[in-house]
Design a protein around this motif. Structure first.
Motif, PDB file in Angstrom:
ATOM      1  N   ALA A 121      71.750  47.491  31.889  1.00 16.54           N
ATOM      2  CA  ALA A 121      71.691  48.111  33.212  1.00 16.54           C
ATOM      3  C   ALA A 121      72.527  49.385  33.290  1.00 16.54           C
ATOM      4  O   ALA A 121      72.162  50.322  33.993  1.00 16.54           O
ATOM      5  CB  ALA A 121      72.169  47.126  34.277  1.00 16.54           C
ATOM      6  N   THR A 122      73.614  49.428  32.562  1.00 17.70           N
ATOM      7  CA  THR A 122      74.516  50.581  32.683  1.00 17.70           C
ATOM      8  C   THR A 122      74.408  51.538  31.512  1.00 17.70           C
ATOM      9  O   THR A 122      74.763  52.702  31.654  1.00 17.70           O
ATOM     10  CB  THR A 122      75.981  50.115  32.785  1.00 17.70           C
ATOM     11  OG1 THR A 122      76.328  49.407  31.592  1.00 17.70           O
ATOM     12  CG2 THR A 122      76.191  49.245  33.997  1.00 17.70           C
ATOM     13  N   ARG A 173      73.528  41.550  47.087  1.00 17.54           N
ATOM     14  CA  ARG A 173      73.408  43.010  46.978  1.00 17.54           C
ATOM     15  C   ARG A 173      74.238  43.545  45.809  1.00 17.54           C
ATOM     16  O   ARG A 173      73.750  44.331  44.992  1.00 17.54           O
ATOM     17  CB  ARG A 173      73.838  43.669  48.286  1.00 17.54           C
ATOM     18  CG  ARG A 173      73.610  45.172  48.332  1.00 17.54           C
ATOM     19  CD  ARG A 173      74.036  45.770  49.668  1.00 17.54           C
ATOM     20  NE  ARG A 173      75.427  45.507  49.996  1.00 17.54           N
ATOM     21  CZ  ARG A 173      76.467  46.234  49.538  1.00 17.54           C
ATOM     22  NH1 ARG A 173      76.239  47.245  48.734  1.00 17.54           N
ATOM     23  NH2 ARG A 173      77.695  45.949  49.885  1.00 17.54           N
ATOM     24  N   LYS A 202      72.747  42.502  42.363  1.00 17.38           N
ATOM     25  CA  LYS A 202      71.602  43.322  41.961  1.00 17.38           C
ATOM     26  C   LYS A 202      72.034  44.726  41.575  1.00 17.38           C
ATOM     27  O   LYS A 202      71.497  45.330  40.660  1.00 17.38           O
ATOM     28  CB  LYS A 202      70.566  43.372  43.087  1.00 17.38           C
ATOM     29  CG  LYS A 202      69.257  43.952  42.638  1.00 17.38           C
ATOM     30  CD  LYS A 202      68.155  43.673  43.611  1.00 17.38           C
ATOM     31  CE  LYS A 202      66.832  44.114  43.029  1.00 17.38           C
ATOM     32  NZ  LYS A 202      65.719  43.741  43.860  1.00 17.38           N
ATOM     33  N   PHE A 203      73.056  45.247  42.247  1.00 17.01           N
ATOM     34  CA  PHE A 203      73.585  46.566  41.921  1.00 17.01           C
ATOM     35  C   PHE A 203      74.180  46.583  40.507  1.00 17.01           C
ATOM     36  O   PHE A 203      74.018  47.541  39.768  1.00 17.01           O
ATOM     37  CB  PHE A 203      74.647  46.968  42.946  1.00 17.01           C
ATOM     38  CG  PHE A 203      75.263  48.301  42.690  1.00 17.01           C
ATOM     39  CD1 PHE A 203      74.575  49.466  42.945  1.00 17.01           C
ATOM     40  CD2 PHE A 203      76.554  48.385  42.174  1.00 17.01           C
ATOM     41  CE1 PHE A 203      75.151  50.704  42.693  1.00 17.01           C
ATOM     42  CE2 PHE A 203      77.144  49.611  41.922  1.00 17.01           C
ATOM     43  CZ  PHE A 203      76.435  50.775  42.178  1.00 17.01           C
ATOM     44  N   ARG A 204      74.842  45.516  40.113  1.00 14.26           N
ATOM     45  CA  ARG A 204      75.502  45.460  38.813  1.00 14.26           C
ATOM     46  C   ARG A 204      74.569  45.086  37.664  1.00 14.26           C
ATOM     47  O   ARG A 204      74.744  45.556  36.543  1.00 14.26           O
ATOM     48  CB  ARG A 204      76.663  44.474  38.851  1.00 14.26           C
ATOM     49  CG  ARG A 204      77.866  45.072  39.521  1.00 14.26           C
ATOM     50  CD  ARG A 204      78.960  44.071  39.762  1.00 14.26           C
ATOM     51  NE  ARG A 204      80.126  44.717  40.319  1.00 14.26           N
ATOM     52  CZ  ARG A 204      80.240  45.152  41.557  1.00 14.26           C
ATOM     53  NH1 ARG A 204      79.232  45.011  42.385  1.00 14.26           N
ATOM     54  NH2 ARG A 204      81.336  45.743  41.978  1.00 14.26           N
ATOM     55  N   ARG A 243      70.908  44.851  37.993  1.00 11.45           N
ATOM     56  CA  ARG A 243      69.559  45.394  38.215  1.00 11.45           C
ATOM     57  C   ARG A 243      68.486  44.331  38.407  1.00 11.45           C
ATOM     58  O   ARG A 243      67.304  44.639  38.410  1.00 11.45           O
ATOM     59  CB  ARG A 243      69.131  46.323  37.074  1.00 11.45           C
ATOM     60  CG  ARG A 243      70.039  47.486  36.813  1.00 11.45           C
ATOM     61  CD  ARG A 243      69.907  48.521  37.922  1.00 11.45           C
ATOM     62  NE  ARG A 243      70.543  49.756  37.564  1.00 11.45           N
ATOM     63  CZ  ARG A 243      71.714  50.150  38.068  1.00 11.45           C
ATOM     64  NH1 ARG A 243      72.341  49.407  38.940  1.00 11.45           N
ATOM     65  NH2 ARG A 243      72.232  51.296  37.707  1.00 11.45           N
ATOM     66  N   LEU A 244      68.883  43.080  38.533  1.00 13.10           N
ATOM     67  CA  LEU A 244      67.947  41.993  38.796  1.00 13.10           C
ATOM     68  C   LEU A 244      68.552  41.071  39.842  1.00 13.10           C
ATOM     69  O   LEU A 244      69.777  41.002  39.980  1.00 13.10           O
ATOM     70  CB  LEU A 244      67.670  41.177  37.522  1.00 13.10           C
ATOM     71  CG  LEU A 244      66.947  41.893  36.385  1.00 13.10           C
ATOM     72  CD1 LEU A 244      66.946  41.020  35.142  1.00 13.10           C
ATOM     73  CD2 LEU A 244      65.538  42.274  36.776  1.00 13.10           C
ATOM     74  N   SER A 245      67.708  40.333  40.542  1.00 15.07           N
ATOM     75  CA  SER A 245      68.213  39.394  41.542  1.00 15.07           C
ATOM     76  C   SER A 245      68.754  38.140  40.855  1.00 15.07           C
ATOM     77  O   SER A 245      68.440  37.860  39.691  1.00 15.07           O
ATOM     78  CB  SER A 245      67.100  39.002  42.513  1.00 15.07           C
ATOM     79  OG  SER A 245      66.134  38.225  41.850  1.00 15.07           O
ATOM     80  N   LEU A 290      72.585  41.915  30.269  1.00 16.31           N
ATOM     81  CA  LEU A 290      72.031  42.645  31.417  1.00 16.31           C
ATOM     82  C   LEU A 290      72.951  43.779  31.841  1.00 16.31           C
ATOM     83  O   LEU A 290      72.487  44.869  32.190  1.00 16.31           O
ATOM     84  CB  LEU A 290      71.794  41.696  32.588  1.00 16.31           C
ATOM     85  CG  LEU A 290      70.650  40.709  32.418  1.00 16.31           C
ATOM     86  CD1 LEU A 290      70.578  39.776  33.622  1.00 16.31           C
ATOM     87  CD2 LEU A 290      69.327  41.440  32.217  1.00 16.31           C
ATOM     88  N   ARG A 291      74.242  43.545  31.803  1.00 15.93           N
ATOM     89  CA  ARG A 291      75.197  44.600  32.168  1.00 15.93           C
ATOM     90  C   ARG A 291      75.106  45.763  31.188  1.00 15.93           C
ATOM     91  O   ARG A 291      75.116  46.926  31.578  1.00 15.93           O
ATOM     92  CB  ARG A 291      76.614  44.026  32.200  1.00 15.93           C
ATOM     93  CG  ARG A 291      77.663  45.007  32.604  1.00 15.93           C
ATOM     94  CD  ARG A 291      77.506  45.404  34.051  1.00 15.93           C
ATOM     95  NE  ARG A 291      78.593  46.306  34.402  1.00 15.93           N
ATOM     96  CZ  ARG A 291      78.686  46.960  35.530  1.00 15.93           C
ATOM     97  NH1 ARG A 291      77.776  46.805  36.456  1.00 15.93           N
ATOM     98  NH2 ARG A 291      79.690  47.755  35.766  1.00 15.93           N
TER      99      ARG A 291
END
Length: 132
Positions: A82-83, A34, A37-39, A41-43, A78-79
């Motif tokens: 995503a942010t 969880r 994915k929150f950090r 945005r992908l599994s 990704l970080r």
């Protein structure tokens, strides 16, 4: 004697700072599914697939100066994506400098963009509507 003195003064004035290496956490083990994915945005499963697909394109040729692993490069990118935060903040999150973060984001996004034909499938109708 004066020559030795000037060499000594020159060496003292031009001393290099010692290189420091920051800790780089393993994000696969650090976060549960969880939080991961929150950090990012992908599994975890999708990130592993991405890493496997672009590993050869982004891997460093040498291990000099504690080169980033492909996993760390993908996490950093990704970080950032995503942010939408600054490269300095993203670099701090992954334990690298801002300039390194910039190079990594550029390298990984280019490598991922080359995968578009493998992962993005659009019908002819979708393409026509997008063009319009």
């Amino acid at each position: 004697m004066t020559k030795i003195f000037f060499e000594l003064v020159n060496n003292v004035q031009n001393q290099r700072l010692t290189q420091t290496y920051r800790e780089r956490p393993n994000h696969f083990t650090k976060w549960n599914d969880r939080d991961f994915k929150f950090r990012f945005r992908l599994s975890k499963q999708v990130v592993r697939i991405i890493i496997d697909e672009i590993r050869d394109d982004i891997s460093s040729k040498t291990d000099r100066n504690h080169a980033l692993s492909p996993e760390d490069m993908v996490f950093l990118t990704l970080r950032f994506l995503a942010t939408g935060c600054f490269l300095q903040v993203t670099g701090d999150f992954c334990g690298v400098d801002k300039s390194t973060a910039s190079r990594v984001v550029h390298k990984v996004t280019r490598a991922t963009a080359h995968l578009k034909r493998s992962f993005i499938k659009l019908s002819e109708e979708d393409l026509i509507s997008i063009r319009q």
